[in-house]
Scaffold this motif. Structure first.
Motif, PDB file in Angstrom:
ATOM      1  N   GLU A 257      16.587 -18.576 -21.909  1.00 15.06           N
ATOM      2  CA  GLU A 257      15.293 -19.053 -22.410  1.00 15.06           C
ATOM      3  C   GLU A 257      15.152 -20.566 -22.248  1.00 15.06           C
ATOM      4  O   GLU A 257      14.095 -21.049 -21.846  1.00 15.06           O
ATOM      5  CB  GLU A 257      15.112 -18.668 -23.880  1.00 15.06           C
ATOM      6  N   SER A 258      16.213 -21.309 -22.530  1.00 21.75           N
ATOM      7  CA  SER A 258      16.128 -22.771 -22.377  1.00 21.75           C
ATOM      8  C   SER A 258      15.952 -23.168 -20.920  1.00 21.75           C
ATOM      9  O   SER A 258      15.223 -24.118 -20.606  1.00 21.75           O
ATOM     10  CB  SER A 258      17.373 -23.434 -22.969  1.00 21.75           C
ATOM     11  N   GLU A 259      16.598 -22.443 -19.998  1.00 24.53           N
ATOM     12  CA  GLU A 259      16.446 -22.739 -18.569  1.00 24.53           C
ATOM     13  C   GLU A 259      15.031 -22.420 -18.091  1.00 24.53           C
ATOM     14  O   GLU A 259      14.440 -23.180 -17.315  1.00 24.53           O
ATOM     15  CB  GLU A 259      17.472 -21.948 -17.760  1.00 24.53           C
ATOM     16  N   ALA A 260      14.484 -21.288 -18.560  1.00 20.87           N
ATOM     17  CA  ALA A 260      13.119 -20.922 -18.186  1.00 20.87           C
ATOM     18  C   ALA A 260      12.117 -21.921 -18.753  1.00 20.87           C
ATOM     19  O   ALA A 260      11.157 -22.317 -18.074  1.00 20.87           O
ATOM     20  CB  ALA A 260      12.801 -19.517 -18.686  1.00 20.87           C
ATOM     21  N   GLU A 261      12.339 -22.355 -19.996  1.00 23.70           N
ATOM     22  CA  GLU A 261      11.427 -23.309 -20.627  1.00 23.70           C
ATOM     23  C   GLU A 261      11.424 -24.645 -19.881  1.00 23.70           C
ATOM     24  O   GLU A 261      10.372 -25.237 -19.647  1.00 23.70           O
ATOM     25  CB  GLU A 261      11.846 -23.527 -22.083  1.00 23.70           C
ATOM     26  N   LYS A 262      12.605 -25.113 -19.484  1.00 20.94           N
ATOM     27  CA  LYS A 262      12.693 -26.376 -18.738  1.00 20.94           C
ATOM     28  C   LYS A 262      12.044 -26.254 -17.368  1.00 20.94           C
ATOM     29  O   LYS A 262      11.324 -27.156 -16.915  1.00 20.94           O
ATOM     30  CB  LYS A 262      14.147 -26.812 -18.593  1.00 20.94           C
ATOM     31  N   LEU A 263      12.302 -25.137 -16.676  1.00 21.24           N
ATOM     32  CA  LEU A 263      11.693 -24.921 -15.365  1.00 21.24           C
ATOM     33  C   LEU A 263      10.176 -25.019 -15.446  1.00 21.24           C
ATOM     34  O   LEU A 263       9.548 -25.763 -14.680  1.00 21.24           O
ATOM     35  CB  LEU A 263      12.104 -23.548 -14.827  1.00 21.24           C
ATOM     36  N   LEU A 264       9.588 -24.290 -16.360  1.00 17.42           N
ATOM     37  CA  LEU A 264       8.126 -24.285 -16.455  1.00 17.42           C
ATOM     38  C   LEU A 264       7.599 -25.641 -16.899  1.00 17.42           C
ATOM     39  O   LEU A 264       6.558 -26.100 -16.406  1.00 17.42           O
ATOM     40  CB  LEU A 264       7.674 -23.182 -17.403  1.00 17.42           C
ATOM     41  N   SER A 265       8.310 -26.294 -17.805  1.00 23.16           N
ATOM     42  CA  SER A 265       7.897 -27.626 -18.251  1.00 23.16           C
ATOM     43  C   SER A 265       7.909 -28.617 -17.089  1.00 23.16           C
ATOM     44  O   SER A 265       7.003 -29.451 -16.952  1.00 23.16           O
ATOM     45  CB  SER A 265       8.814 -28.107 -19.374  1.00 23.16           C
ATOM     46  N   ASP A 266       8.925 -28.521 -16.241  1.00 23.61           N
ATOM     47  CA  ASP A 266       9.025 -29.415 -15.084  1.00 23.61           C
ATOM     48  C   ASP A 266       7.861 -29.241 -14.115  1.00 23.61           C
ATOM     49  O   ASP A 266       7.564 -30.145 -13.324  1.00 23.61           O
ATOM     50  CB  ASP A 266      10.343 -29.174 -14.338  1.00 23.61           C
ATOM     51  N   TYR A 267       7.207 -28.077 -14.172  1.00 23.93           N
ATOM     52  CA  TYR A 267       6.083 -27.805 -13.277  1.00 23.93           C
ATOM     53  C   TYR A 267       4.759 -27.705 -14.036  1.00 23.93           C
ATOM     54  O   TYR A 267       3.799 -27.094 -13.555  1.00 23.93           O
ATOM     55  CB  TYR A 267       6.361 -26.553 -12.445  1.00 23.93           C
ATOM     56  N   GLY A 268       4.733 -28.326 -15.229  1.00 20.43           N
ATOM     57  CA  GLY A 268       3.494 -28.449 -15.979  1.00 20.43           C
ATOM     58  C   GLY A 268       3.010 -27.186 -16.654  1.00 20.43           C
ATOM     59  O   GLY A 268       1.818 -27.053 -16.947  1.00 20.43           O
ATOM     60  N   LEU A 269       3.934 -26.267 -16.923  1.00 16.12           N
ATOM     61  CA  LEU A 269       3.559 -24.993 -17.548  1.00 16.12           C
ATOM     62  C   LEU A 269       4.334 -24.801 -18.842  1.00 16.12           C
ATOM     63  O   LEU A 269       5.369 -25.444 -19.064  1.00 16.12           O
ATOM     64  CB  LEU A 269       3.840 -23.830 -16.592  1.00 16.12           C
ATOM     65  N   ALA A 270       3.840 -23.916 -19.676  1.00 16.96           N
ATOM     66  CA  ALA A 270       4.481 -23.659 -20.964  1.00 16.96           C
ATOM     67  C   ALA A 270       5.061 -22.259 -21.012  1.00 16.96           C
ATOM     68  O   ALA A 270       4.515 -21.328 -20.418  1.00 16.96           O
ATOM     69  CB  ALA A 270       3.468 -23.838 -22.106  1.00 16.96           C
ATOM     70  N   LEU A 271       6.166 -22.121 -21.724  1.00 11.96           N
ATOM     71  CA  LEU A 271       6.768 -20.803 -21.932  1.00 11.96           C
ATOM     72  C   LEU A 271       6.099 -20.179 -23.155  1.00 11.96           C
ATOM     73  O   LEU A 271       6.673 -20.097 -24.234  1.00 11.96           O
ATOM     74  CB  LEU A 271       8.275 -20.941 -22.144  1.00 11.96           C
ATOM     75  N   ASP A 272       4.860 -19.721 -22.972  1.00 14.98           N
ATOM     76  CA  ASP A 272       4.106 -19.169 -24.089  1.00 14.98           C
ATOM     77  C   ASP A 272       4.319 -17.660 -24.196  1.00 14.98           C
ATOM     78  O   ASP A 272       5.068 -17.058 -23.426  1.00 14.98           O
ATOM     79  CB  ASP A 272       2.620 -19.501 -23.953  1.00 14.98           C
TER      80      ASP A 272
END
Length: 543
Positions: A257-272
């Motif tokens: 979950e932390s890896e997915a959250e960082k990935l999406l954050s790095d590309y301007g998206l949220a793990l909603d």
């Protein structure tokens, strides 16, 4: 400027040298050394990073390479195992593209993959070896046959073993053997009906390389299915298997979950919540994992599409579900309707070896169609669920195929039902019945399955139950709306020649036995009668 994403690239060196986005999974190398298995097999679903992890291990150990630059800054270099970099010969094969419609073509593909690794070490040897020594004589003999496509089955069986012995002789160091997607050619032979023709070959091909011969240091295999007790590995007793239910290696395949959250954050998206519902839901060991292929594609496009299901089809899963017996169907109906089910699943034996209910559930777990959320210690009993929205869509297609109807037709039919447009619903439903069923399929269960397939995509809108106690009996399908603006739905099926009478009996049964009891608000009660390709529907909206 954002890093390029490695979509479709599973070669570790290429990702690192081109500066693409990389989630650090390098500690898999530490665990590989720490566990020290002579031969290990890790089973994971497709598109969960198996090949990338295998090329990571290859690049780290490869004695013919200089890998310090591409491992700089990664976690493995901060461990006691950093000194092992470029310390061993590595023999690497990936069989993920070895799929063919006949035995001859498949053997040619396997030989082509093996030949590439022979070519690598031919360049290393560079004619500096004594070809009269048995190991090098056999190496060049086999290489010549691979080069001119004259190699026969018996010599191809021994080709990996011959390569290992020559490499061991040259370096004085036993090599590491990595075989990625080892089961792809085996599953291909099953799909196209020539598995019996190659069963003995597969046994020799893998067995000669892995049965504890003196030239092997460690071997690691990856695949989707475990095929380790069949005759393919019948002579091997040195394999340690790590399935999706095991803790070792659990964090390396997929994104935490932390890896997915960082990935999406790095590309301007949220793990909603919407992203979680679409791509989350897997448990490997006790690690909650996201589908990496889907997460990367979503990071690139920002569109919540079904990416994983478009990567390939799984013939064995589809075929097996469509041919399963009534015992499996009972739990499968509950899984489809409610999203979870309690089952007995055998993860230690391949469905190819022993075709029964337990191994079929194991096939679904290993393939990523369901995930284990609770397992009883020292038991095959477990609770499973459909992981996420992507997989629910895939199940809709599988069920649609089992009753031979397009999934879009199911969507259209249910759209009319939800809108209370009964006339159009009846028209579409009758058309589906006419086109998708034959005399031999004209059973109540076929129509029951059709509706469950239609309902599976509606778990976010309805609480769906199948054949459960309600009122004074068991309703076939009961759909409790989670939103007040949508009607509840109760469906009862009947089978027989007088469909006009039976449809009324089905509706009356719902009302008389109060299958809609406890459903507050509007409830659409539907009685459906079938007779081969003929059907009739009676309905009533209660308030």
């Amino acid at each position: 400027m954002k890093q390029l994403l490695p979509i479709g690239i599973d070669d570790f060196r290429k990702i690192r040298e081109t500066g693409r986005y990389y989630v650090d999974k390098s500690l898999i190398i530490r665990d590989f050394l720490k566990y020290g298995d002579e031969v290990a097999l890790i089973t994971r679903p497709r598109r969960f990073g198996k090949t990338l992890n295998m090329t990571t291990i290859r690049e780290f150990f490869d004695i013919t390479a200089d890998s310090r630059g591409i491992f700089e800054g990664l976690a493995i270099m901060d461990t006691e195992y950093a000194s092992e970099i470029n310390s061993r010969p590595v023999i690497y094969f990936t069989f993920k593209e070895c799929k063919a419609r006949n035995a001859e073509s498949l053997l040619f593909m396997l030989a082509d993959v093996v030949a590439a690794e022979y070519e690598k070490y031919r360049l290393v040897f560079n004619d500096s070896v004594d070809r009269t020594k048995r190991s090098f004589y056999m190496f060049y003999r086999t290489y010549g046959m691979l080069l001119d496509s004259s190699i026969d089955e018996d010599n191809l069986k021994l080709s990996i073993s011959v390569l290992m012995q020559a490499v061991h002789e040259y370096y004085g160091i036993r090599p590491i053997v990595l075989i990625d997607e080892y089961d792809t050619p085996i599953l291909s032979s099953v799909e196209y009906g020539f598995h019996d023709e190659l069963k003995v070959f597969f046994s020799g091909f893998y067995g000669a390389a892995l049965k504890g011969q003196g030239s092997l240091h460690q071997a690691l295999l990856t695949g989707i299915q475990r095929i380790a007790k069949e005759s393919i590995f019948s002579q091997l007793n040195n394999i340690t298997v790590y399935t999706v239910a095991d803790m070792p290696y659990s964090q390396y395949f997929g994104l935490t979950e932390s890896e997915a959250e960082k990935l999406l954050s790095d590309y301007g998206l949220a793990l909603d919540d919407a992203v979680k519902q679409q791509y989350d839901g897997y448990l490997f060991g006790e690690e909650e994992m996201y589908n990496p292929w889907s997460a990367l594609n979503y990071a690139k496009t920002g569109i919540l599409e079904n990416y994983w299901i478009n990567t390939s089809t799984n013939f064995l899963v589809r075929q097996s579900i469509s041919q399963a017996g009534s015992l499996f169907r009972k739990s499968f109906d509950k899984l489809i309707a409610e999203g979870t089910a309690s089952i007995d699943a055998d993860l230690t034996c391949s469905f190819l070896e022993l075709r029964n209910e337990d191994t079929l559930w194991g096939l679904l777990v290993n393939s990523g169609y369901i995930t284990v959320i609770k397992k009883e210690p020292a038991s095959t009993s477990m609770t499973v669920r459909i992981p996420n929205g992507e997989v629910r869509t895939e199940f809709t297609k599988i069920i649609a195929e089992s009753v031979r109807v397009g999934s879009k037709e199911l969507e259209k039919m249910f759209k009319f039902l939800l809108a209370r447009d009964i006339d159009n619903f009846i028209e579409v439903y009758k058309g589906i019945v006419l086109s998708c069923t034959s005399y031999y399929d004209a059973k109540e269960n076929a129509y029951h399955m059709l509706f469950l397939g239609m309902c599976i995509s509606l778990n976010d809108l309805y609480k769906i139950t199948s054949n459960i106690e309600s009122g004074h009996g068991r309703s076939d399908i009961r759909m409790e709306s989670l939103f007040p603006e949508r009607p509840h739905i109760v469906i009862e099926f009947k089978q027989g020649e007088d469909v006009d009478t039976l449809k009324e009996e089905a509706l009356a049964q719902i009302l008389d036995k109060k299958y809609h009891q406890g459903l507050d608000g509007d409830c659409l009660c539907i009685g459906i009668a079938h007779n081969i390709k003929e059907c009739a529907i009676a309905w009533l909206l209660t308030r």
